[in-house]
Design an enzyme around this catalytic site. Structure first.
Site, mmCIF file in Angstrom:
data_model
loop_
_atom_site.group_PDB
_atom_site.id
_atom_site.type_symbol
_atom_site.label_atom_id
_atom_site.label_comp_id
_atom_site.label_asym_id
_atom_site.label_seq_id
_atom_site.Cartn_x
_atom_site.Cartn_y
_atom_site.Cartn_z
ATOM 1 C CD1 TRP A 152 -0.255 -1.409 3.183
ATOM 2 C CD2 TRP A 152 0.284 0.524 3.409
ATOM 3 N NE1 TRP A 152 0.749 -1.470 4.258
ATOM 4 C CE2 TRP A 152 1.053 -0.225 4.472
ATOM 5 C CE3 TRP A 152 0.968 1.811 3.273
ATOM 6 C CZ2 TRP A 152 1.727 0.345 5.274
ATOM 7 C CZ3 TRP A 152 1.770 2.436 4.169
ATOM 8 C CH2 TRP A 152 2.199 1.492 5.411
ATOM 9 C CG ASN A 153 5.154 1.311 0.244
ATOM 10 O OD1 ASN A 153 4.629 0.532 -0.459
ATOM 11 N ND2 ASN A 153 6.445 1.424 0.816
ATOM 12 C CE LYS B 59 -3.317 -9.494 -2.714
ATOM 13 N NZ LYS B 59 -3.775 -8.307 -2.119
ATOM 14 N N PRO B 60 -3.339 -5.877 -5.965
ATOM 15 C CG PRO B 60 -4.856 -4.062 -6.223
ATOM 16 C CD PRO B 60 -4.462 -5.476 -6.568
ATOM 17 C CB ALA B 61 -2.359 -3.215 -0.399
ATOM 18 C CB SER B 62 -7.398 -5.224 0.710
ATOM 19 O OG SER B 62 -7.016 -5.434 1.790
ATOM 20 N N GLY C 216 6.414 -6.292 -0.235
ATOM 21 C CA GLY C 216 5.854 -6.274 1.093
ATOM 22 C C GLY C 216 6.856 -6.749 1.985
ATOM 23 C CD GLU D 88 12.842 -5.997 -5.377
ATOM 24 O OE1 GLU D 88 13.483 -5.312 -4.245
ATOM 25 O OE2 GLU D 88 13.267 -6.277 -6.316
ATOM 26 C CB CYS E 203 10.840 -0.294 0.575
ATOM 27 S SG CYS E 203 11.051 0.186 -1.076
ATOM 28 C CD GLU F 230 10.277 -2.005 6.915
ATOM 29 O OE1 GLU F 230 9.660 -2.946 7.040
ATOM 30 O OE2 GLU F 230 10.744 -1.454 5.579
HETATM 31 P P1 NAD Z 1 2.267 -6.846 3.148
HETATM 32 O O1 NAD Z 1 3.343 -7.927 3.192
HETATM 33 O O2 NAD Z 1 1.483 -6.923 4.332
HETATM 34 O O3 NAD Z 1 1.298 -6.758 1.926
HETATM 35 C C1 NAD Z 1 1.903 -6.781 0.812
HETATM 36 C C2 NAD Z 1 0.984 -7.372 -0.073
HETATM 37 O O4 NAD Z 1 0.896 -9.006 -0.068
HETATM 38 C C3 NAD Z 1 -0.388 -6.985 0.007
HETATM 39 O O5 NAD Z 1 -1.150 -7.098 -1.569
HETATM 40 C C4 NAD Z 1 -1.066 -7.942 0.565
HETATM 41 O O6 NAD Z 1 -2.423 -8.311 0.423
HETATM 42 C C5 NAD Z 1 -0.388 -9.348 0.121
HETATM 43 N N1 NAD Z 1 -0.263 -10.518 0.913
HETATM 44 C C6 NAD Z 1 -0.598 -10.339 2.251
HETATM 45 N N2 NAD Z 1 -0.700 -11.739 2.486
HETATM 46 C C7 NAD Z 1 -0.554 -12.639 1.524
HETATM 47 C C8 NAD Z 1 -0.187 -13.995 1.246
HETATM 48 N N3 NAD Z 1 -0.357 -14.740 2.237
HETATM 49 N N4 NAD Z 1 -0.013 -14.430 -0.188
HETATM 50 C C9 NAD Z 1 -0.204 -13.459 -1.082
HETATM 51 N N5 NAD Z 1 0.068 -12.078 -0.834
HETATM 52 C C10 NAD Z 1 -0.192 -11.653 0.487
HETATM 53 O O7 NAD Z 1 3.099 -5.260 3.259
HETATM 54 P P2 NAD Z 1 2.688 -4.017 3.377
HETATM 55 O O8 NAD Z 1 2.438 -3.584 4.879
HETATM 56 O O9 NAD Z 1 1.387 -3.880 2.525
HETATM 57 O O10 NAD Z 1 3.754 -3.122 2.776
HETATM 58 C C11 NAD Z 1 4.709 -2.494 3.471
HETATM 59 C C12 NAD Z 1 6.005 -3.544 3.622
HETATM 60 O O11 NAD Z 1 6.484 -3.492 2.139
HETATM 61 C C13 NAD Z 1 7.438 -3.016 4.406
HETATM 62 O O12 NAD Z 1 7.916 -4.017 4.944
HETATM 63 C C14 NAD Z 1 8.000 -2.314 2.920
HETATM 64 O O13 NAD Z 1 9.549 -2.272 3.540
HETATM 65 C C15 NAD Z 1 7.956 -3.152 2.118
HETATM 66 N N6 NAD Z 1 8.401 -2.700 0.823
HETATM 67 C C16 NAD Z 1 9.313 -3.360 0.100
HETATM 68 C C17 NAD Z 1 9.715 -2.543 -1.152
HETATM 69 C C18 NAD Z 1 10.930 -3.202 -1.850
HETATM 70 O O14 NAD Z 1 10.867 -2.877 -2.978
HETATM 71 N N7 NAD Z 1 11.716 -3.857 -1.181
HETATM 72 C C19 NAD Z 1 8.973 -1.702 -1.610
HETATM 73 C C20 NAD Z 1 7.849 -1.040 -0.807
HETATM 74 C C21 NAD Z 1 7.596 -1.680 0.289
#
Ligand code: NAD
Length: 476
Positions: free
Chosen positions: A144-145, A168-171, A221, A243, A277, A379
């Site tokens: 979502w960021n 699939k984007p964040a909900s 994520g 990532e 990130c 983090e």
């Molecule tokens: P998150 O892992 O909670 O969710 C990311 C995505 O994964 C969402 O679309 C979510 O619905 C999905 N998801 C969750 N559980 C899943 C599963 N079991 N199977 C498949 N998909 C699933 O992350 P967040 O809180 O939305 O994002 C923040 C995190 O992302 C931070 O840790 C940040 O550092 C990281 N991030 C990393 C980068 C990079 O390029 N390295 C870039 C941006 C954000």
């Protein structure tokens, strides 16, 4: 949702409300997808794959260039949606929406330049070739960021190579991404090439990741989610790019340009309310310049980062994305203070009616943060910066490398020997020297250690969507 070239509702009729983190109002809603829609989207992508992969690359490039033009025109619409659903200031949402067009252009330009090698063999009657084939159906999962940037990082190289995609984007941030997918499709993508489904990771994530017709998972994520995806991907030996989280160190040496370094630190920590990130998440400053540097960054935090609703005039920092997110960052700050850290700026919520319904937090700077505090071992995904004083470069590098993460990093010095040592020894996917932590389309970007593996951006991103095959041709 958008599946096989059509707008689709959830069979169940269920929806997900999307709320503005600045004030709690409902921005819009999207269908709440289920395993049925995931399966339909993957089947559509699998069906569309052979023709899309076989399409002349210049034709694929033309479609992506046309999509870039449409995205450029749509920046104002997408930026407003993005600001409302995510919370970020409108000007920053415009920057993000513009990145989609740039990314599309970059990979459209590469679509007809993908090629293999001619390899001479010992036997003169034979020779070898390598050919590069698109991997197939890609499941692209985004957080979502930076919903639009991180979508573009995946779908642009995937489509350029001839892969098809289920996104699939964040909900909590599906709206701008949904519109972007509709607009990109309207540039002439065949049905099924680019699909989008909505739902929480807990509800539909596993079905998407484990689907036997998904050939590649491109995930951004949290590290914990990435670990789960890696385990699930093992069952079908599905290719993955992860990532994940980061805790980027910045080293400020005694000869650093403190004005520029403090400006870069403020942007690196407070942009997107710290929910990035790549971000300055830990500062290691040499003792001789520590006081001056800390005064400068604390001043910037207090004076330059006006907090408020993303659509309001002059706001530089929106709210945290969710209540949980703010509580987490506040708990990390409280833990540091309990262990002896001093607050130099912020540590508070802004006061007033306009802030009462959003997840706002002031730009926060702490000094004397102990190494075992959560701010240094975890983090920090919010606008709070821990500063640690060090005596020399070896100590700074050792502390920089003490994290489980290894995403970005930076060093400020005029001494080339110090810069070189840091570049060679800091464990990270990126090191900036005397510069702000901004990623470039042309340079590969990705993590080391628990920040993940695989590259986005650059020519290298294409590798994640291609399989290399060896061929032997015999004259006989
Ligand atoms: P998150 O892992 O909670 O969710 C990311 C995505 O994964 C969402 O679309 C979510 O619905 C999905 N998801 C969750 N559980 C899943 C599963 N079991 N199977 C498949 N998909 C699933 O992350 P967040 O809180 O939305 O994002 C923040 C995190 O992302 C931070 O840790 C940040 O550092 C990281 N991030 C990393 C980068 C990079 O390029 N390295 C870039 C941006 C954000």
């Amino acid at each position: 949702m958008f599946i096989n070239g059509e707008l689709v509702d959830a069979k169940s009729g269920k929806t997900i409300e999307v709320r503005n983190p600045s004030n709690g109002t409902v921005v819009d809603s999207v269908p709440r997808g289920s395993v049925d829609e995931v399966n339909a989207a993957v089947e559509a992508a699998a069906k569309a794959f052979p023709a899309w992969a076989a399409m002349p690359p210049t034709k694929r490039a033309q479609i992506l260039h046309a999509a870039a033009e449409k995205m450029k025109a749509a920046v104002p619409e997408l930026a407003k949606l993005l600001s409302q659903e995510q919370g970020k200031p409108l000007a920053h949402a415009v920057l993000e929406a513009s990145r989609v067009q740039e990314n599309l252009e970059y990979y459209a330009g590469l679509a007809d330049k993908i090629r293999g090698d001619y390899v001479p063999l010992d036997d003169p009657a034979k020779f070898g070739l390598t050919i590069r084939r698109p991997i197939g159906v890609v499941a692209a999962i985004t957080p979502w960021n930076f919903p639009l940037t991180l979508m573009a990082n995946k779908i642009c190289p995937a489509l350029a190579t001839g892969c098809t995609v289920v996104l699939k984007p964040a909900s909590t941030t599906p709206l701008a991404t949904q519109r972007a997918v509709e607009i990109i499709n309207s540039a002439g993508l065949p049905p099924g090439v680019l699909n989008i489904v909505h739902g929480s990771g807990a509800e539909i994530g596993d079905a998407l990741v484990s689907h036997p017709k998904v050939n590649k998972i491109a995930f951004t994520g949290q590290t914990e989610t990435g670990k789960r995806i890696m385990k699930l991907a093992a069952d079908n030996v599905t290719r993955i790019t992860l990532e994940l989280g980061g805790s980027d160190p910045m080293i400020v040496c005694e000869d650093a340009d403190l004005r520029r370094a403090s400006a870069a630190t403020a942007i690196g920590r407070f942009f997107n309310a710290g929910q990035a990130c790549l971000a300055v998440k830990r500062v290691y400053v040499f003792a001789s310049v520590a006081e001056e540097f800390m005064t400068k960054i604390a001043d910037r935090a207090k004076k330059e980062w006006k907090v408020g609703d993303g659509l309001a005039e002059g706001v530089k920092m929106g709210p945290l994305h969710t209540e949980h997110q703010r509580a987490e960052v506040e708990a990390q700050v409280a833990d540091a203070v309990k262990k002896g850290a001093k607050i130099l700026a912020g540590g508070t919520r802004p006061q007033g009616d306009e802030y009462s319904k959003g997840w706002f937090m002031d730009a926060t700077v702490l000094s004397e943060v102990p190494d075992d505090s959560r701010m240094l071992t975890e983090e920090v995904f919010g606008p709070a910066l821990p500063i640690v004083i060090v005596n020399d470069l070896d100590e700074a590098i050792a502390k920089a490398n003490s994290s489980v993460y290894g995403l970005g990093s930076s060093i400020w010095t005029k001494d080339l020997a110090k810069a070189r040592k840091a570049v060679e020894q800091i464990q990270a996917g990126y090191t900036w020297v005397n510069d702000i932590q901004v990623a470039y389309d042309q340079l590969p970007f990705g993590g080391s250690k628990q920040s993940g593996f695989g590259k986005e951006h650059g020519l290298e991103a294409l590798d994640g969507y291609l399989e290399k095959k060896s061929v032997v041709l015999s004259a006989g």
